[in-house]
Design a protein around this motif. Structure first.
Motif, PDB file in Angstrom:
ATOM      1  N   ASP A  79      60.335  40.359   0.465  1.00 59.28           N
ATOM      2  CA  ASP A  79      60.213  40.064   1.895  1.00 59.28           C
ATOM      3  C   ASP A  79      58.751  40.064   2.334  1.00 59.28           C
ATOM      4  O   ASP A  79      58.334  39.218   3.134  1.00 59.28           O
ATOM      5  N   VAL A  80      57.969  41.003   1.807  1.00 63.83           N
ATOM      6  CA  VAL A  80      56.546  41.061   2.135  1.00 63.83           C
ATOM      7  C   VAL A  80      55.835  39.812   1.599  1.00 63.83           C
ATOM      8  O   VAL A  80      54.995  39.221   2.278  1.00 63.83           O
ATOM      9  N   MET A  81      56.196  39.392   0.391  1.00 63.23           N
ATOM     10  CA  MET A  81      55.587  38.198  -0.192  1.00 63.23           C
ATOM     11  C   MET A  81      55.899  36.957   0.653  1.00 63.23           C
ATOM     12  O   MET A  81      55.003  36.165   0.949  1.00 63.23           O
ATOM     13  N   VAL A  82      57.147  36.791   1.053  1.00 62.48           N
ATOM     14  CA  VAL A  82      57.530  35.636   1.877  1.00 62.48           C
ATOM     15  C   VAL A  82      56.797  35.688   3.218  1.00 62.48           C
ATOM     16  O   VAL A  82      56.292  34.666   3.696  1.00 62.48           O
ATOM     17  N   GLN A  83      56.699  36.864   3.825  1.00 61.37           N
ATOM     18  CA  GLN A  83      55.995  36.989   5.101  1.00 61.37           C
ATOM     19  C   GLN A  83      54.512  36.662   4.944  1.00 61.37           C
ATOM     20  O   GLN A  83      53.917  36.012   5.807  1.00 61.37           O
ATOM     21  N   SER A  84      53.919  37.079   3.835  1.00 61.74           N
ATOM     22  CA  SER A  84      52.506  36.764   3.579  1.00 61.74           C
ATOM     23  C   SER A  84      52.288  35.261   3.479  1.00 61.74           C
ATOM     24  O   SER A  84      51.319  34.718   4.017  1.00 61.74           O
ATOM     25  N   VAL A  85      53.194  34.584   2.794  1.00 67.27           N
ATOM     26  CA  VAL A  85      53.102  33.130   2.668  1.00 67.27           C
ATOM     27  C   VAL A  85      53.294  32.477   4.034  1.00 67.27           C
ATOM     28  O   VAL A  85      52.585  31.527   4.386  1.00 67.27           O
ATOM     29  N   ALA A  86      54.243  32.987   4.811  1.00 68.27           N
ATOM     30  CA  ALA A  86      54.477  32.440   6.153  1.00 68.27           C
ATOM     31  C   ALA A  86      53.233  32.609   7.021  1.00 68.27           C
ATOM     32  O   ALA A  86      52.835  31.674   7.738  1.00 68.27           O
ATOM     33  N   ASP A  87      52.597  33.772   6.946  1.00 63.90           N
ATOM     34  CA  ASP A  87      51.371  34.007   7.713  1.00 63.90           C
ATOM     35  C   ASP A  87      50.269  33.039   7.284  1.00 63.90           C
ATOM     36  O   ASP A  87      49.576  32.463   8.116  1.00 63.90           O
ATOM     37  N   ALA A  88      50.107  32.857   5.985  1.00 65.13           N
ATOM     38  CA  ALA A  88      49.080  31.952   5.467  1.00 65.13           C
ATOM     39  C   ALA A  88      49.365  30.501   5.863  1.00 65.13           C
ATOM     40  O   ALA A  88      48.441  29.734   6.129  1.00 65.13           O
ATOM     41  N   ALA A  89      50.633  30.126   5.906  1.00 60.24           N
ATOM     42  CA  ALA A  89      51.005  28.753   6.256  1.00 60.24           C
ATOM     43  C   ALA A  89      50.694  28.449   7.722  1.00 60.24           C
ATOM     44  O   ALA A  89      50.441  27.299   8.076  1.00 60.24           O
ATOM     45  N   ARG A  90      50.688  29.470   8.573  1.00 58.13           N
ATOM     46  CA  ARG A  90      50.410  29.269  10.000  1.00 58.13           C
ATOM     47  C   ARG A  90      48.916  29.242  10.311  1.00 58.13           C
ATOM     48  O   ARG A  90      48.513  28.794  11.369  1.00 58.13           O
ATOM     49  N   HIS A  91      48.101  29.741   9.410  1.00 58.67           N
ATOM     50  CA  HIS A  91      46.662  29.860   9.656  1.00 58.67           C
ATOM     51  C   HIS A  91      45.918  28.832   8.807  1.00 58.67           C
ATOM     52  O   HIS A  91      46.167  28.729   7.618  1.00 58.67           O
ATOM     53  N   SER A  92      45.001  28.076   9.380  1.00 60.33           N
ATOM     54  CA  SER A  92      44.336  27.001   8.632  1.00 60.33           C
ATOM     55  C   SER A  92      43.208  27.508   7.727  1.00 60.33           C
ATOM     56  O   SER A  92      42.898  26.877   6.737  1.00 60.33           O
ATOM     57  N   PHE A  93      42.533  28.573   8.051  1.00 57.37           N
ATOM     58  CA  PHE A  93      41.400  29.108   7.294  1.00 57.37           C
ATOM     59  C   PHE A  93      40.219  28.141   7.242  1.00 57.37           C
ATOM     60  O   PHE A  93      39.276  28.348   6.491  1.00 57.37           O
ATOM     61  N   ALA A  94      40.247  27.066   8.024  1.00 56.14           N
ATOM     62  CA  ALA A  94      39.160  26.084   8.011  1.00 56.14           C
ATOM     63  C   ALA A  94      37.834  26.725   8.412  1.00 56.14           C
ATOM     64  O   ALA A  94      36.796  26.475   7.787  1.00 56.14           O
ATOM     65  N   HIS A  95      37.856  27.560   9.439  1.00 60.47           N
ATOM     66  CA  HIS A  95      36.622  28.209   9.901  1.00 60.47           C
ATOM     67  C   HIS A  95      36.034  29.083   8.795  1.00 60.47           C
ATOM     68  O   HIS A  95      34.829  29.040   8.537  1.00 60.47           O
ATOM     69  N   GLU A  96      36.875  29.853   8.133  1.00 60.94           N
ATOM     70  CA  GLU A  96      36.406  30.722   7.055  1.00 60.94           C
ATOM     71  C   GLU A  96      35.847  29.895   5.899  1.00 60.94           C
ATOM     72  O   GLU A  96      34.817  30.224   5.324  1.00 60.94           O
ATOM     73  N   TRP A  97      36.540  28.806   5.556  1.00 63.77           N
ATOM     74  CA  TRP A  97      36.117  27.935   4.465  1.00 63.77           C
ATOM     75  C   TRP A  97      34.723  27.349   4.755  1.00 63.77           C
ATOM     76  O   TRP A  97      33.865  27.325   3.880  1.00 63.77           O
ATOM     77  N   GLU A  98      34.512  26.917   5.980  1.00 65.58           N
ATOM     78  CA  GLU A  98      33.232  26.323   6.346  1.00 65.58           C
ATOM     79  C   GLU A  98      32.085  27.327   6.312  1.00 65.58           C
ATOM     80  O   GLU A  98      30.929  26.952   6.146  1.00 65.58           O
ATOM     81  N   ARG A  99      32.386  28.607   6.427  1.00 63.91           N
ATOM     82  CA  ARG A  99      31.352  29.641   6.451  1.00 63.91           C
ATOM     83  C   ARG A  99      30.957  30.126   5.065  1.00 63.91           C
ATOM     84  O   ARG A  99      30.012  30.893   4.931  1.00 63.91           O
ATOM     85  N   VAL A 100      31.647  29.710   4.031  1.00 66.64           N
ATOM     86  CA  VAL A 100      31.281  30.097   2.668  1.00 66.64           C
ATOM     87  C   VAL A 100      29.930  29.474   2.353  1.00 66.64           C
ATOM     88  O   VAL A 100      29.737  28.269   2.539  1.00 66.64           O
ATOM     89  N   THR A 101      28.988  30.286   1.896  1.00 70.68           N
ATOM     90  CA  THR A 101      27.640  29.774   1.647  1.00 70.68           C
ATOM     91  C   THR A 101      27.285  29.696   0.165  1.00 70.68           C
ATOM     92  O   THR A 101      26.287  29.091  -0.184  1.00 70.68           O
ATOM     93  N   CYS A 102      28.078  30.290  -0.678  1.00 75.01           N
ATOM     94  CA  CYS A 102      27.756  30.267  -2.105  1.00 75.01           C
ATOM     95  C   CYS A 102      28.339  29.011  -2.761  1.00 75.01           C
ATOM     96  O   CYS A 102      29.276  28.410  -2.232  1.00 75.01           O
ATOM     97  N   PRO A 103      27.786  28.604  -3.908  1.00 76.50           N
ATOM     98  CA  PRO A 103      28.374  27.472  -4.633  1.00 76.50           C
ATOM     99  C   PRO A 103      29.846  27.757  -4.934  1.00 76.50           C
ATOM    100  O   PRO A 103      30.225  28.893  -5.227  1.00 76.50           O
ATOM    101  N   THR A 104      30.658  26.722  -4.823  1.00 71.82           N
ATOM    102  CA  THR A 104      32.105  26.905  -4.934  1.00 71.82           C
ATOM    103  C   THR A 104      32.715  25.893  -5.882  1.00 71.82           C
ATOM    104  O   THR A 104      32.389  24.707  -5.835  1.00 71.82           O
ATOM    105  N   LEU A 105      33.597  26.369  -6.737  1.00 71.18           N
ATOM    106  CA  LEU A 105      34.371  25.524  -7.640  1.00 71.18           C
ATOM    107  C   LEU A 105      35.819  25.570  -7.183  1.00 71.18           C
ATOM    108  O   LEU A 105      36.428  26.634  -7.124  1.00 71.18           O
TER     109      LEU A 105
END
Length: 144
Positions: A61-87
């Motif tokens: 249930d915790v795993m499903v809720q975690s996925v549901a939370d992640a599916a509702r949040h875009s994380f675009a702002h966090e992604w754009e703030r990454v400053t290190c080289p990324t693969l």
């Protein structure tokens, strides 16, 4: 796992967990249930033995809720703030759509992406040698 839209992830994962037996009679039985090979062993590694049976180490249930939370949040702002080289390593057949990958790449131009042919969501379990080589090559390029 077949391709699943972001909003459908929680229900898809819930159905998958519901398809599992309550417990597995042995680790080998779990490996076979999860498809055998490296993927089966990887998922079986997430089980623990209790009372002669093999059970998930996590609360489903915790795993499903975690996925549901992640599916509702875009994380675009966090992604754009990454400053290190990324693969960005991608399985050829996963639940991340090509349009989403294009969006991620546009948001962070210095990101290097690699798609590994004939792989699914568990790329790291299916092709650990390729993952190791890709990461090693990427890191070596940073120090050059």
């Amino acid at each position: 796992m077949r391709d699943v839209g972001c909003g459908a992830w929680p229900a898809h994962i819930r159905r998958w967990f519901d398809s599992w037996p309550a417990s597995f009679a042995s680790r080998d039985a779990a490996v076979q249930f999860f498809g055998g090979g490296a993927i089966g062993m990887g998922w079986a590694d997430g089980l623990e033995e209790r009372g002669g049976q093999w059970w998930p180490r996590f609360d489903q249930d915790v795993m499903v809720q975690s996925v549901a939370d992640a599916a509702r949040h875009s994380f675009a702002h966090e992604w754009e703030r990454v400053t290190c080289p990324t693969l960005l390593m991608l399985a050829q057949s996963s639940f991340i759509s090509p349009a989403r990958v294009d969006e991620l790449m546009r948001r962070r131009v210095p990101t290097m992406s690699v798609s590994v042919r004939e792989t699914r969501h568990d790329l790291h379990l299916e092709q650990p040698d390729i993952v190791y080589r890709l990461v090693s090559h990427f890191l070596a390029g940073l120090s050059a």
